[in-house]
Design a protein around this motif. Structure first.
Motif, PDB file in Angstrom:
ATOM      1  N   GLN A 160     -12.101 -85.162 -66.086  1.00  0.00           N
ATOM      2  CA  GLN A 160     -12.450 -86.478 -65.536  1.00  0.00           C
ATOM      3  C   GLN A 160     -13.069 -87.378 -66.598  1.00  0.00           C
ATOM      4  O   GLN A 160     -12.779 -88.572 -66.656  1.00  0.00           O
ATOM      5  CB  GLN A 160     -13.433 -86.322 -64.365  1.00  0.00           C
ATOM      6  N   VAL A 161     -13.904 -86.797 -67.447  1.00  0.00           N
ATOM      7  CA  VAL A 161     -14.539 -87.586 -68.509  1.00  0.00           C
ATOM      8  C   VAL A 161     -13.478 -88.075 -69.496  1.00  0.00           C
ATOM      9  O   VAL A 161     -13.469 -89.244 -69.897  1.00  0.00           O
ATOM     10  CB  VAL A 161     -15.616 -86.771 -69.251  1.00  0.00           C
ATOM     11  N   ALA A 162     -12.566 -87.176 -69.870  1.00  0.00           N
ATOM     12  CA  ALA A 162     -11.501 -87.549 -70.813  1.00  0.00           C
ATOM     13  C   ALA A 162     -10.585 -88.601 -70.215  1.00  0.00           C
ATOM     14  O   ALA A 162     -10.144 -89.525 -70.900  1.00  0.00           O
ATOM     15  CB  ALA A 162     -10.699 -86.313 -71.209  1.00  0.00           C
ATOM     16  N   GLY A 163     -10.294 -88.472 -68.909  1.00  0.00           N
ATOM     17  CA  GLY A 163      -9.408 -89.421 -68.263  1.00  0.00           C
ATOM     18  C   GLY A 163     -10.017 -90.792 -68.096  1.00  0.00           C
ATOM     19  O   GLY A 163      -9.336 -91.811 -68.239  1.00  0.00           O
ATOM     20  N   LYS A 164     -11.314 -90.834 -67.813  1.00  0.00           N
ATOM     21  CA  LYS A 164     -11.975 -92.107 -67.535  1.00  0.00           C
ATOM     22  C   LYS A 164     -12.525 -92.776 -68.792  1.00  0.00           C
ATOM     23  O   LYS A 164     -12.517 -94.006 -68.906  1.00  0.00           O
ATOM     24  CB  LYS A 164     -13.107 -91.881 -66.536  1.00  0.00           C
ATOM     25  N   TYR A 165     -12.990 -91.970 -69.720  1.00  0.00           N
ATOM     26  CA  TYR A 165     -13.646 -92.529 -70.917  1.00  0.00           C
ATOM     27  C   TYR A 165     -13.075 -91.929 -72.198  1.00  0.00           C
ATOM     28  O   TYR A 165     -13.801 -91.662 -73.150  1.00  0.00           O
ATOM     29  CB  TYR A 165     -15.157 -92.282 -70.852  1.00  0.00           C
TER      30      TYR A 165
END
Length: 232
Positions: free
Chosen positions: A97-102
């Motif tokens: 989720q972190v990689a996808g969003k930021y």
């Protein structure tokens, strides 16, 4: 008879330069092209202003949010809870989720690296390869390690040629003694597995020459002898 004194010559305006006329030409040029000039100036202001605004109001806040989001994933990763580190626990984000969003932030980029490791540790090698290929850093240790992990994953998938390519890429990324001899050695072993003894010998000799004081460097005579290259 009064003496005549030499006087410093007074500079005379050259015929080629007429200040008033030149100013008029400059004014004419401006008025004829003022729209283009104004647009160009505004463009510079917008670009410079936009750069600072982006850093101040977008990049820096996103970096902070990504760092906050990735905290719990890092804790799960530290205790080998790779599924939770990868996907989150329902209340906190995982690396995906972190990689996808930021993903454009430093923390988001590192989340890609960590997610790739999680996939590999979970046996999902192709997903690990894809994630690690999306990671990029000008770092003397992390980047070659990412390449080396991709090599490991390819070897697990029995894609030896691809594994060799990434081991070489890792080993030749830079000549630090922490990663280069490790991945060059793996390249040599993979080349032996592929039946490419001469290429393996070349790699082993390179390790011996460049990194003689490392653990791998000290072992190279043994591996060279096994391939018929006996030390004189």
């Amino acid at each position: 008879m009064a003496e005549t004194k030499d006087k410093a010559p007074v500079p005379q305006p050259t015929k080629d330069f007429n200040l008033e006329k030149s100013l008029h030409k400059a004014e004419d040029f401006f008025y004829k092209n003022k729209n283009v000039i104004t647009i160009a100036v505004l463009a510079v202001v917008v670009v410079v202003g936009g750069f600072f605004a982006y850093n101040q109001f977008v990049k820096q806040p996103n970096e902070k949010k990504a760092q906050e989001m990735v905290f719990h994933a890092q804790n799960y990763f530290a205790v080998d809870s790779f599924k939770l580190a990868l996907n989150g626990d329902g209340n906190n984000y995982g690396f995906l989720q972190v990689a996808g969003k930021y993903g454009s932030t430093k923390a988001g980029n590192l989340a890609k690296y960590s997610a790739g490791i999680c996939y590999i540790r979970l046996g999902e090698f192709q997903k690990g390869i894809d994630m690690l290929k999306s990671f990029g850093a000008n770092d003397l240790l992390l980047q070659p390690t990412a390449y080396g992990l991709i090599g490991d994953a390819y070897m697990e998938l029995n894609k030896t040629e691809e594994g060799i390519d990434f081991y070489k890429k890792a080993g030749h990324y830079n000549d630090n003694e922490l990663t280069a001899p490790v991945y060059l050695f793996r390249a040599g072993m993979a080349l032996e597995k592929a039946g490419k003894s001469q290429e393996a010998i070349a790699i082993y000799k390179e390790i011996k020459e460049k990194f003689p004081l490392t653990g791998e460097g000290r072992e190279m005579d043994k591996y060279l002898a096994r391939l018929g290259e006996v030390r004189n």
